[in-house]
Design an enzyme around this catalytic site. Structure first.
Site, PDB file in Angstrom:
ATOM      1  N   PRO A   2      31.117  24.258  98.637  1.00  0.00           N
ATOM      2  CA  PRO A   2      30.925  24.305 100.086  1.00  0.00           C
ATOM      3  C   PRO A   2      31.344  23.497 100.304  1.00  0.00           C
ATOM      4  O   PRO A   2      31.756  22.172  99.968  1.00  0.00           O
ATOM      5  CB  PRO A   2      29.573  24.346 100.021  1.00  0.00           C
ATOM      6  CG  PRO A   2      28.787  24.309  98.177  1.00  0.00           C
ATOM      7  CD  PRO A   2      30.169  24.492  97.494  1.00  0.00           C
ATOM      8  N   GLU A   3      32.340  23.833 101.723  1.00  0.00           N
ATOM      9  CA  GLU A   3      32.853  22.477 102.536  1.00  0.00           C
ATOM     10  C   GLU A   3      32.067  22.555 103.862  1.00  0.00           C
ATOM     11  O   GLU A   3      30.959  22.850 103.750  1.00  0.00           O
ATOM     12  CB  GLU A   3      34.271  23.097 102.861  1.00  0.00           C
ATOM     13  CG  GLU A   3      34.997  23.653 101.784  1.00  0.00           C
ATOM     14  CD  GLU A   3      36.600  24.015 101.892  1.00  0.00           C
ATOM     15  OE1 GLU A   3      37.134  23.947 103.408  1.00  0.00           O
ATOM     16  OE2 GLU A   3      36.901  24.993 100.951  1.00  0.00           O
ATOM     17  N   LYS A  59      30.514  17.377 104.111  1.00  0.00           N
ATOM     18  CA  LYS A  59      30.238  18.350 102.718  1.00  0.00           C
ATOM     19  C   LYS A  59      29.305  17.349 101.745  1.00  0.00           C
ATOM     20  O   LYS A  59      28.442  17.754 101.497  1.00  0.00           O
ATOM     21  CB  LYS A  59      31.832  18.280 101.533  1.00  0.00           C
ATOM     22  CG  LYS A  59      32.451  18.818 101.829  1.00  0.00           C
ATOM     23  CD  LYS A  59      33.254  18.799 100.668  1.00  0.00           C
ATOM     24  CE  LYS A  59      34.798  18.950 101.201  1.00  0.00           C
ATOM     25  NZ  LYS A  59      35.633  19.178 100.169  1.00  0.00           N
ATOM     26  N   HIS A  93      19.578  28.256  86.070  1.00  0.00           N
ATOM     27  CA  HIS A  93      20.431  27.219  85.873  1.00  0.00           C
ATOM     28  C   HIS A  93      19.821  26.136  87.214  1.00  0.00           C
ATOM     29  O   HIS A  93      20.541  25.818  87.881  1.00  0.00           O
ATOM     30  CB  HIS A  93      22.184  27.794  86.901  1.00  0.00           C
ATOM     31  CG  HIS A  93      22.253  29.004  86.124  1.00  0.00           C
ATOM     32  ND1 HIS A  93      23.663  28.115  85.301  1.00  0.00           N
ATOM     33  CD2 HIS A  93      22.308  30.093  85.567  1.00  0.00           C
ATOM     34  CE1 HIS A  93      23.965  28.978  84.957  1.00  0.00           C
ATOM     35  NE2 HIS A  93      23.983  30.436  85.428  1.00  0.00           N
ATOM     36  N   ARG A 111      27.436  25.159  87.666  1.00  0.00           N
ATOM     37  CA  ARG A 111      28.525  24.144  87.233  1.00  0.00           C
ATOM     38  C   ARG A 111      28.125  22.407  86.127  1.00  0.00           C
ATOM     39  O   ARG A 111      28.798  21.739  85.491  1.00  0.00           O
ATOM     40  CB  ARG A 111      30.286  23.625  87.508  1.00  0.00           C
ATOM     41  CG  ARG A 111      30.580  25.197  88.272  1.00  0.00           C
ATOM     42  CD  ARG A 111      31.708  25.623  86.319  1.00  0.00           C
ATOM     43  NE  ARG A 111      32.649  24.564  86.799  1.00  0.00           N
ATOM     44  CZ  ARG A 111      34.135  24.570  87.180  1.00  0.00           C
ATOM     45  NH1 ARG A 111      33.448  25.572  87.721  1.00  0.00           N
ATOM     46  NH2 ARG A 111      34.670  23.703  87.081  1.00  0.00           N
ATOM     47  N   ARG A 253      46.152  21.041  93.819  1.00  0.00           N
ATOM     48  CA  ARG A 253      45.164  22.677  93.844  1.00  0.00           C
ATOM     49  C   ARG A 253      45.677  23.575  94.820  1.00  0.00           C
ATOM     50  O   ARG A 253      47.302  23.571  95.114  1.00  0.00           O
ATOM     51  CB  ARG A 253      44.051  22.018  95.449  1.00  0.00           C
ATOM     52  CG  ARG A 253      43.612  21.146  95.193  1.00  0.00           C
ATOM     53  CD  ARG A 253      42.377  20.786  94.262  1.00  0.00           C
ATOM     54  NE  ARG A 253      41.361  22.026  94.431  1.00  0.00           N
ATOM     55  CZ  ARG A 253      40.332  21.862  95.679  1.00  0.00           C
ATOM     56  NH1 ARG A 253      39.580  20.587  96.203  1.00  0.00           N
ATOM     57  NH2 ARG A 253      39.392  22.761  95.833  1.00  0.00           N
TER      58      ARG A 253
END
Length: 263
Positions: A2-3, A59, A93, A111, A253
């Protein structure tokens, strides 16, 4: 990950649901998501407090509580905040549940990189606010020998831009991610400034980019992925010049761009 546009969308979907709510109980199922304090201290500092404001910084999502506490939420790669009816089952999760009376706030993270703290790191200006100006950007560019991709990803220079929006911004500006920042002309820096503002605003308008995991607080996907011109499109033809888009690694990246029309 998420940006800025995704976190802004999450904030906007959360706010009407949780502002004014009291946190009655917190269940933490994965202790490592609580950063820099113990689970016990975190729980003590938030339980019984009212949620009085919801803000975004880059963020990060900031939850202001009564008693002048602020909880900083960083979703990292795959974190989600979901508003669900009271008594909703947790899945494998789900790492924390906040009891808000008639609702629950679930934190899910496949993650397991995201989490909660009471600290906020020093980051650069908000690119959609008045503090971010062409003059500020030009000064930072002239002082940097890094490539443009690295500059856009540097949260201490500009808050909130990640990999997806960096690639789209550079395409919009017609600039190569490999260009050294200090090499940009005045006009090129102006175009980059405009592209940053335009692409991030569009990202918010379209409620974020849902390629893999991202959903808002109501489990709804964004739709900016329909507007992507280069990100994830290596091997496709450039919509501007009809040459083949490529993917390389820059600033550590995966970077997607057109080597023909991005100079």
């Amino acid at each position: 990950m998420p940006e800025l546009p995704e976190v802004e969308t999450i904030k906007r979907t959360l706010a009407p649901k949780i502002l004014g709510k009291t946190i009655y109980r917190v269940e933490v199922y994965l202790p490592k998501i609580i950063k820099n304090v113990s689970v016990e201290e975190f729980t003590r500092r938030v339980v019984g407090k009212e949620i009085v404001a919801l803000k975004r910084r880059g963020k990060y999502l900031l939850i202001d509580l009564s008693g002048k506490e602020t909880v900083t939420v960083h979703l990292r790669m795959t974190g989600k905040l979901l508003i669900l009816p009271k008594g909703s089952p947790k899945d494998k999760h789900t790492h924390a549940i906040f009891d808000l009376g008639d609702l629950e706030l679930h934190f899910n993270d496949i993650r397991q990189f995201g989490g909660f703290s009471f600290e906020m790191p020093e980051i650069g200006p908000e690119p959609l606010e008045d503090e971010f100006t062409p003059e500020y950007l030009k000064t930072k560019l002239k002082a940097s020998q890094k490539n443009l991709k690295a500059v856009l990803l540097d949260q201490k220079i500009i808050a909130g831009i990640g990999n997806i929006y960096a690639d789209e911004i550079l395409f919009e500006a017609g600039l190569s991610p490999k260009r050294i920042a200090a090499s940009l002309s005045e006009d090129e820096a102006e175009e980059l400034f405009k592209a940053i503002r335009k692409i991030l605003a569009l990202g918010i308008e379209y409620r974020g980019t849902s390629i893999r995991d991202y959903v808002d607080a109501e489990n709804q996907q964004g739709s900016f992925q329909r507007l992507l011109k280069v990100y994830g499109k290596n091997g496709s033809l450039c919509v501007r010049c009809n040459n083949v888009l490529i993917r390389e690694r820059h600033a550590g990246r995966s970077t997607h761009y057109c080597p023909h029309c991005q100079k």
